[in-house]
Design an enzyme around this catalytic site. Structure first.
Site, mmCIF file in Angstrom:
data_model
loop_
_atom_site.group_PDB
_atom_site.id
_atom_site.type_symbol
_atom_site.label_atom_id
_atom_site.label_comp_id
_atom_site.label_asym_id
_atom_site.label_seq_id
_atom_site.Cartn_x
_atom_site.Cartn_y
_atom_site.Cartn_z
ATOM 1 N N TYR A 79 11.364 8.602 1.313
ATOM 2 C CA TYR A 79 11.127 7.577 0.190
ATOM 3 C C TYR A 79 11.604 7.842 -1.139
ATOM 4 O O TYR A 79 11.881 7.091 -2.340
ATOM 5 C CB TYR A 79 9.755 7.105 0.111
ATOM 6 N N ASP A 93 1.292 -15.360 5.990
ATOM 7 C CA ASP A 93 0.818 -16.933 5.799
ATOM 8 C C ASP A 93 0.570 -17.423 4.511
ATOM 9 O O ASP A 93 1.142 -18.402 3.826
ATOM 10 C CB ASP A 93 -0.642 -17.243 6.378
ATOM 11 N N HIS A 127 4.134 -4.760 9.154
ATOM 12 C CA HIS A 127 4.168 -4.663 10.589
ATOM 13 C C HIS A 127 2.532 -5.147 11.165
ATOM 14 O O HIS A 127 2.543 -5.109 12.512
ATOM 15 C CB HIS A 127 4.200 -3.092 10.977
ATOM 16 N N ALA A 154 3.118 -0.759 4.892
ATOM 17 C CA ALA A 154 2.628 -0.820 6.302
ATOM 18 C C ALA A 154 2.367 -2.132 6.505
ATOM 19 O O ALA A 154 2.225 -2.628 7.885
ATOM 20 C CB ALA A 154 1.455 0.067 6.231
ATOM 21 N N GLU A 156 12.091 -9.665 1.548
ATOM 22 C CA GLU A 156 11.431 -8.632 1.957
ATOM 23 C C GLU A 156 12.358 -7.226 1.565
ATOM 24 O O GLU A 156 13.571 -7.108 1.840
ATOM 25 C CB GLU A 156 11.380 -8.727 3.644
ATOM 26 N N HIS A 195 12.641 -3.017 1.852
ATOM 27 C CA HIS A 195 12.035 -1.690 2.225
ATOM 28 C C HIS A 195 13.026 -0.660 1.597
ATOM 29 O O HIS A 195 14.393 -0.735 1.474
ATOM 30 C CB HIS A 195 12.233 -1.489 3.682
ATOM 31 N N LEU A 196 12.540 0.742 1.379
ATOM 32 C CA LEU A 196 13.078 1.568 0.743
ATOM 33 C C LEU A 196 13.724 2.284 1.884
ATOM 34 O O LEU A 196 15.275 2.496 1.637
ATOM 35 C CB LEU A 196 12.186 2.432 -0.096
ATOM 36 N N SER A 197 13.248 2.264 3.087
ATOM 37 C CA SER A 197 13.810 3.064 4.144
ATOM 38 C C SER A 197 14.453 2.029 5.112
ATOM 39 O O SER A 197 14.094 0.892 5.031
ATOM 40 C CB SER A 197 12.753 3.899 4.935
ATOM 41 N N ASN A 206 7.482 -5.818 -1.222
ATOM 42 C CA ASN A 206 7.694 -4.597 -0.100
ATOM 43 C C ASN A 206 6.412 -4.434 0.500
ATOM 44 O O ASN A 206 5.378 -3.874 -0.246
ATOM 45 C CB ASN A 206 8.099 -3.529 -0.795
ATOM 46 N N ARG A 223 13.442 4.002 12.242
ATOM 47 C CA ARG A 223 12.402 4.843 12.374
ATOM 48 C C ARG A 223 11.471 4.459 13.598
ATOM 49 O O ARG A 223 12.169 4.056 14.477
ATOM 50 C CB ARG A 223 11.707 4.693 11.161
ATOM 51 N N PRO A 280 0.597 -1.264 -0.209
ATOM 52 C CA PRO A 280 -0.033 0.136 0.025
ATOM 53 C C PRO A 280 0.802 1.243 0.216
ATOM 54 O O PRO A 280 2.007 1.431 0.558
ATOM 55 C CB PRO A 280 -0.715 -0.082 1.301
ATOM 56 N N ASN A 281 0.256 2.420 -0.710
ATOM 57 C CA ASN A 281 0.990 3.599 -0.921
ATOM 58 C C ASN A 281 2.015 3.731 -1.536
ATOM 59 O O ASN A 281 2.493 4.916 -1.838
ATOM 60 C CB ASN A 281 0.952 4.206 0.711
ATOM 61 N N ARG A 286 7.541 0.346 13.621
ATOM 62 C CA ARG A 286 8.074 -0.023 12.353
ATOM 63 C C ARG A 286 9.189 -1.408 12.717
ATOM 64 O O ARG A 286 9.551 -1.836 11.829
ATOM 65 C CB ARG A 286 8.579 0.845 11.482
ATOM 66 N N ARG A 293 5.055 10.804 -2.336
ATOM 67 C CA ARG A 293 5.099 10.506 -0.868
ATOM 68 C C ARG A 293 6.159 10.552 -0.299
ATOM 69 O O ARG A 293 7.327 9.936 -0.355
ATOM 70 C CB ARG A 293 4.657 8.848 -0.783
HETATM 71 C C1 DQA Z 1 8.414 0.929 3.751
HETATM 72 C C2 DQA Z 1 8.396 0.896 5.220
HETATM 73 C C3 DQA Z 1 7.000 0.869 5.936
HETATM 74 O O1 DQA Z 1 7.369 0.984 7.424
HETATM 75 C C4 DQA Z 1 6.133 1.614 5.447
HETATM 76 O O2 DQA Z 1 4.895 1.641 5.969
HETATM 77 C C5 DQA Z 1 5.992 1.919 3.892
HETATM 78 C C6 DQA Z 1 7.319 1.777 3.219
HETATM 79 C C7 DQA Z 1 9.570 1.176 3.116
HETATM 80 O O3 DQA Z 1 9.665 0.588 1.837
HETATM 81 O O4 DQA Z 1 10.557 1.606 3.721
HETATM 82 O O5 DQA Z 1 4.906 1.930 3.396
HETATM 83 O O6 DQA Z 1 8.171 -0.559 3.389
#
Ligand code: DQA
Length: 156
Positions: free
Chosen positions: A22, A88, A81, A78, A99, A101-103, A75, A108, A9-10, A112, A17
């Site tokens: 990001y 599953d 978490h 959210a 897995e 993550h950008l950040s 990725n 953080r 999401p997002n 997270r 964003r």
């Molecule tokens: C994220 C980190 C997550 O905590 C956050 O909710 C995201 C992006 C990242 O790519 O850094 O939406 O997965």
């Protein structure tokens, strides 16, 4: 090698964003880089790249690729978490999962710091901005190549 790439999401809003966290690249930019990287690989790599804002849809997509995917890059955003359902689904498909993550989620907010996904992933790559995706694709190609080599070396 069939690799499923999932964005949670997002992430469709990347570029707009919170660019201070990001970055300025859009999701289309990231996907183009991944496609180019896959095309340049000396091994035949087929990427299928999808994004969803919905937990159930991500669960369905993962399950729908049970007979297709040799590996999954995700990725979960959210849902990292919060989602036992996505964990599953990934465990059910039983192919290597990386897995992404950008950040750097550990630098953080505390909420997270816990991931439901990490325990069923072969590895986690985060903190390198959009480059995290490219690193993850390289790692997945490496893993799948090793698996193929081990398989071909196994005596009958
Ligand atoms: C994220 C980190 C997550 O905590 C956050 O909710 C995201 C992006 C990242 O790519 O850094 O939406 O997965």
């Amino acid at each position: 090698m069939n690799i499923l790439v999932l964005h949670g999401p997002n992430l469709h809003l990347l570029g707009k964003r919170q660019p201070e966290i990001y970055g300025h690249e859009t999701l289309a930019d990231i996907n183009t880089t991944l496609d180019q990287h896959a095309a340049a690989s000396e091994h035949p790599v087929v990427l299928k790249i999808l994004q969803s804002n919905h937990e159930g849809e991500l669960v369905s997509i993962i399950g729908d690729h049970i007979d297709w995917a040799d590996g999954i890059l995700i990725n979960p955003a959210a849902y990292t978490h919060t989602s036992v359902a996505i964990r599953d689904a990934l465990a059910t498909v039983a192919v290597p999962v990386i897995e992404i993550h950008l950040s750097n989620i550990y630098a953080r907010e505390e909420f997270r710091h816990h991931s439901y996904i990490s325990a069923i992933a072969v590895g986690v790559i985060g903190g390198f901005g959009s480059h995290s995706y490219k690193l993850a694709l390289e790692a997945m190609i490496h893993i799948l190549r090793q698996t193929a080599e081990n398989y071909s070396e196994t005596p009958n």
